[in-house]
Design a protein around this motif. Structure first.
Motif, PDB file in Angstrom:
ATOM      1  N   ASP A 143       0.811  -1.221   0.000  1.00 14.01           N
ATOM      2  CA  ASP A 143       0.000   0.000   0.000  1.00 14.01           C
ATOM      3  C   ASP A 143       0.843   1.268   0.000  1.00 14.01           C
ATOM      4  OD1 ASP A 143      -2.306  -1.440  -0.091  1.00 14.01           O
ATOM      5  OD2 ASP A 143      -2.941  -1.033   1.968  1.00 14.01           O
ATOM      6  N   ASN A 144       1.994   1.229   0.636  1.00 15.73           N
ATOM      7  CA  ASN A 144       2.850   2.418   0.693  1.00 15.73           C
ATOM      8  C   ASN A 144       3.951   2.397  -0.364  1.00 15.73           C
ATOM      9  OD1 ASN A 144       1.479   3.559   2.929  1.00 15.73           O
ATOM     10  ND2 ASN A 144       2.603   2.211   4.320  1.00 15.73           N
ATOM     11  N   ILE A 145       3.875   1.428  -1.249  1.00 15.30           N
ATOM     12  CA  ILE A 145       4.860   1.294  -2.322  1.00 15.30           C
ATOM     13  C   ILE A 145       4.249   1.803  -3.625  1.00 15.30           C
ATOM     14  CG2 ILE A 145       6.217  -0.343  -3.674  1.00 15.30           C
ATOM     15  CD1 ILE A 145       7.245  -0.012  -0.842  1.00 15.30           C
ATOM     16  N   SER A 146       4.981   2.645  -4.340  1.00 18.79           N
ATOM     17  CA  SER A 146       4.507   3.110  -5.643  1.00 18.79           C
ATOM     18  C   SER A 146       4.721   2.015  -6.683  1.00 18.79           C
ATOM     19  CB  SER A 146       5.253   4.370  -6.066  1.00 18.79           C
ATOM     20  OG  SER A 146       4.842   5.480  -5.297  1.00 18.79           O
ATOM     21  N   LEU A 147       3.744   1.869  -7.559  1.00 21.19           N
ATOM     22  CA  LEU A 147       3.800   0.861  -8.618  1.00 21.19           C
ATOM     23  C   LEU A 147       4.081   1.570  -9.931  1.00 21.19           C
ATOM     24  CD1 LEU A 147       0.608  -1.127  -7.547  1.00 21.19           C
ATOM     25  CD2 LEU A 147       2.987  -1.598  -6.894  1.00 21.19           C
ATOM     26  N   ILE A 148       5.259   1.324 -10.492  1.00 22.34           N
ATOM     27  CA  ILE A 148       5.617   1.984 -11.738  1.00 22.34           C
ATOM     28  C   ILE A 148       5.702   0.952 -12.860  1.00 22.34           C
ATOM     29  CG2 ILE A 148       6.899   3.704 -10.421  1.00 22.34           C
ATOM     30  CD1 ILE A 148       9.484   2.562 -11.682  1.00 22.34           C
ATOM     31  N   ALA A 196      -1.238 -12.664  -1.639  1.00 22.94           N
ATOM     32  CA  ALA A 196      -2.296 -11.664  -1.449  1.00 22.94           C
ATOM     33  C   ALA A 196      -3.065 -11.895  -0.155  1.00 22.94           C
ATOM     34  CB  ALA A 196      -3.252 -11.689  -2.633  1.00 22.94           C
ATOM     35  N   ASP A 197      -3.464 -10.797   0.469  1.00 21.99           N
ATOM     36  CA  ASP A 197      -4.339 -10.870   1.641  1.00 21.99           C
ATOM     37  C   ASP A 197      -5.658 -10.147   1.391  1.00 21.99           C
ATOM     38  OD1 ASP A 197      -3.205  -8.345   1.570  1.00 21.99           O
ATOM     39  OD2 ASP A 197      -2.694  -8.268   3.696  1.00 21.99           O
ATOM     40  N   ARG A 198      -5.947  -9.895   0.104  1.00 28.13           N
ATOM     41  CA  ARG A 198      -7.203  -9.257  -0.284  1.00 28.13           C
ATOM     42  C   ARG A 198      -7.769  -9.980  -1.504  1.00 28.13           C
ATOM     43  NH1 ARG A 198      -4.360  -3.362  -0.225  1.00 28.13           N
ATOM     44  NH2 ARG A 198      -4.839  -2.727   1.921  1.00 28.13           N
ATOM     45  N   SER A 199      -9.049  -9.822  -1.697  1.00 26.58           N
ATOM     46  CA  SER A 199      -9.689 -10.448  -2.847  1.00 26.58           C
ATOM     47  C   SER A 199      -9.464  -9.618  -4.107  1.00 26.58           C
ATOM     48  CB  SER A 199     -11.189 -10.615  -2.597  1.00 26.58           C
ATOM     49  OG  SER A 199     -11.791  -9.354  -2.359  1.00 26.58           O
ATOM     50  N   ASP A 200      -9.647 -10.257  -5.235  1.00 26.88           N
ATOM     51  CA  ASP A 200      -9.513  -9.583  -6.519  1.00 26.88           C
ATOM     52  C   ASP A 200     -10.521  -8.442  -6.602  1.00 26.88           C
ATOM     53  OD1 ASP A 200      -8.578  -9.132  -9.082  1.00 26.88           O
ATOM     54  OD2 ASP A 200      -9.981 -10.539  -9.995  1.00 26.88           O
ATOM     55  N   GLY A 201     -10.091  -7.299  -7.099  1.00 27.73           N
ATOM     56  CA  GLY A 201     -10.977  -6.147  -7.244  1.00 27.73           C
ATOM     57  C   GLY A 201     -10.802  -5.082  -6.185  1.00 27.73           C
ATOM     58  N   PHE A 202     -10.031  -5.365  -5.132  1.00 29.63           N
ATOM     59  CA  PHE A 202      -9.805  -4.352  -4.095  1.00 29.63           C
ATOM     60  C   PHE A 202      -8.943  -3.224  -4.655  1.00 29.63           C
ATOM     61  CE2 PHE A 202      -7.594  -2.318  -0.623  1.00 29.63           C
ATOM     62  CZ  PHE A 202      -8.577  -2.181   0.344  1.00 29.63           C
ATOM     63  N   ARG A 203      -9.290  -1.986  -4.285  1.00 28.75           N
ATOM     64  CA  ARG A 203      -8.529  -0.820  -4.734  1.00 28.75           C
ATOM     65  C   ARG A 203      -8.191   0.059  -3.531  1.00 28.75           C
ATOM     66  NH1 ARG A 203      -8.474   2.429  -9.717  1.00 28.75           N
ATOM     67  NH2 ARG A 203      -7.780   4.542  -9.204  1.00 28.75           N
ATOM     68  N   PRO A 204      -6.906   0.198  -3.191  1.00 29.09           N
ATOM     69  CA  PRO A 204      -6.524   1.046  -2.055  1.00 29.09           C
ATOM     70  C   PRO A 204      -6.875   2.516  -2.303  1.00 29.09           C
ATOM     71  CG  PRO A 204      -4.707  -0.374  -2.738  1.00 29.09           C
ATOM     72  CD  PRO A 204      -5.748  -0.456  -3.808  1.00 29.09           C
ATOM     73  N   ALA A 205      -7.079   3.240  -1.239  1.00 29.44           N
ATOM     74  CA  ALA A 205      -7.449   4.657  -1.353  1.00 29.44           C
ATOM     75  C   ALA A 205      -6.355   5.474  -2.020  1.00 29.44           C
ATOM     76  CB  ALA A 205      -7.767   5.217   0.029  1.00 29.44           C
ATOM     77  N   THR A 206      -5.105   5.056  -1.865  1.00 30.88           N
ATOM     78  CA  THR A 206      -3.979   5.829  -2.408  1.00 30.88           C
ATOM     79  C   THR A 206      -3.494   5.314  -3.762  1.00 30.88           C
ATOM     80  OG1 THR A 206      -2.401   4.432  -1.202  1.00 30.88           O
ATOM     81  CG2 THR A 206      -3.180   6.440  -0.096  1.00 30.88           C
ATOM     82  N   ALA A 207      -4.274   4.458  -4.393  1.00 28.05           N
ATOM     83  CA  ALA A 207      -3.834   3.840  -5.648  1.00 28.05           C
ATOM     84  C   ALA A 207      -3.675   4.871  -6.764  1.00 28.05           C
ATOM     85  CB  ALA A 207      -4.837   2.776  -6.079  1.00 28.05           C
ATOM     86  N   ILE A 208      -2.598   4.746  -7.513  1.00 28.22           N
ATOM     87  CA  ILE A 208      -2.399   5.533  -8.728  1.00 28.22           C
ATOM     88  C   ILE A 208      -3.102   4.795  -9.870  1.00 28.22           C
ATOM     89  CG2 ILE A 208      -0.699   6.417 -10.376  1.00 28.22           C
ATOM     90  CD1 ILE A 208      -0.620   7.877  -7.710  1.00 28.22           C
ATOM     91  N   PRO A 209      -3.919   5.482 -10.667  1.00 25.05           N
ATOM     92  CA  PRO A 209      -4.669   4.799 -11.741  1.00 25.05           C
ATOM     93  C   PRO A 209      -3.754   4.217 -12.816  1.00 25.05           C
ATOM     94  CG  PRO A 209      -5.520   7.021 -11.319  1.00 25.05           C
ATOM     95  CD  PRO A 209      -4.214   6.916 -10.600  1.00 25.05           C
TER      96      PRO A 209
END
Length: 312
Positions: free
Chosen positions: A89-94, A189-202
């Motif tokens: 969650d605190n890691i940026s995905l590039i 994974a510890d979440r189901s498919d489709g979860f989107r964190p509040a801080t997600a970059i589109p």
């Protein structure tokens, strides 16, 4: 680094030291140095790959893990898959392209609204600033060559569920299959498919324009007809990214052949059919399930393809 590895083998340095030692060397050079683990989920030579032995960033980089603020998702995963792991969650995905394949530069990119400088862009990434780090452009991950599990020599391609049912052993030869990216994500994974964190970059999933044109015409990417159509499109509408991401449907239809315009629109809508890649074999992607009425493209998807609709 040349003393401890081969820097010229194939365009990618091969170093005989572990990741924590590399981090020590890099971060002691300058506070502006950055390490971003590339193609993070590929089975071999990646931080979370099924062959790498690491389940967390901390396991890989030890005391230097606090300086790792981004990972590169690779072709076989996209941000949505990574969102399933709360530890990221605190890691940026590039997303980046391979510099060793000039024609493929730009098939995955990060889009910024910053000054064009190293510090500005990495600041945007480090802080996951959505006003500066706008979105990434992604391959459809199913097209990546390690998305599913399988054994290429025996033409075995499995979902994670199928692999587990076979105890990870090829049903043809009995040897272990290569566990792919989707399976590895499922494991961690510890979440189901489709979860989107509040801080997600589109992100936006795209196919290179030359490939869209090639399928619309039923020709190879390198053919004269495809190359002429590609350069004509870019000349009319300025840039490939503008064509793929910004130009309106009406403008596309006014400037391009109808089959090309329709192909771009279908890709934007995520309406593509994909036979997922596995064990080093790229996935096969189809935009048109039947020949386009305005083209000579051959149709028929085959029973192994499944239909994907992805929001952009």
């Amino acid at each position: 680094l040349n003393k401890i590895g081969n820097l010229t083998a194939d365009g990618r340095p091969i170093l005989g030291l572990d990741a924590e030692k590399l981090a020590e060397i890099v971060f002691n050079i300058s506070k502006y140095c950055v390490i971003v683990p590339a193609h993070a989920w590929t089975p071999w030579f990646s931080i979370f790959g099924s062959k790498s032995g690491f389940d967390t960033i901390e396991e890989c980089f030890g005391k230097y893990s606090k300086y790792i603020f981004a990972i590169e998702t690779g072709l076989s995963s996209d941000p949505a898959m990574n969102w399933r792991l709360s530890m990221l969650d605190n890691i940026s995905l590039i997303s980046c392209s391979d510099a060793h394949s000039p024609s493929k530069l730009g098939r995955e990119v990060c889009v910024f609204e910053t000054e064009l400088s190293y510090n500005a862009m990495f600041s945007a990434i480090r802080h996951k600033n959505p006003s500066k780090f706008l979105f990434t452009v992604e391959f459809f991950p199913e097209e990546g060559k390690y998305h599913y599990d399988g054994h290429r020599d025996c033409q075995i391609r499995w979902t994670p569920k199928e692999t587990k049912a076979h105890n990870k052993l090829c049903s043809v030869c009995g040897r272990p299959v290569t566990v792919g990216v989707m399976h590895r994500v499922d494991d961690l994974a510890d979440r189901s498919d489709g979860f989107r964190p509040a801080t997600a970059i589109p992100f936006k999933s795209m196919i290179p324009l030359q490939e869209i044109i090639a399928e619309s015409k039923g020709r190879g990417v390198g053919t004269k007809a495809v190359q002429e159509a590609y350069h004509s499109a870019v000349q009319k509408l300025r840039t490939e990214f503008k064509i793929l991401l910004e130009t309106s449907a009406d403008e596309l239809r006014a400037a391009l052949l109808p089959e090309i315009a329709d192909g771009i629109i279908k890709v934007r809508e995520g309406k593509v059919s994909i036979a997922p890649g596995y064990d080093g074999e790229f996935g096969k992607i189809k935009i048109f399930s039947e020949p386009h009425p305005a083209s000579s493209a051959s149709g028929g998807l085959g029973t192994s393809l499944h239909f994907m609709e992805r929001g952009i």
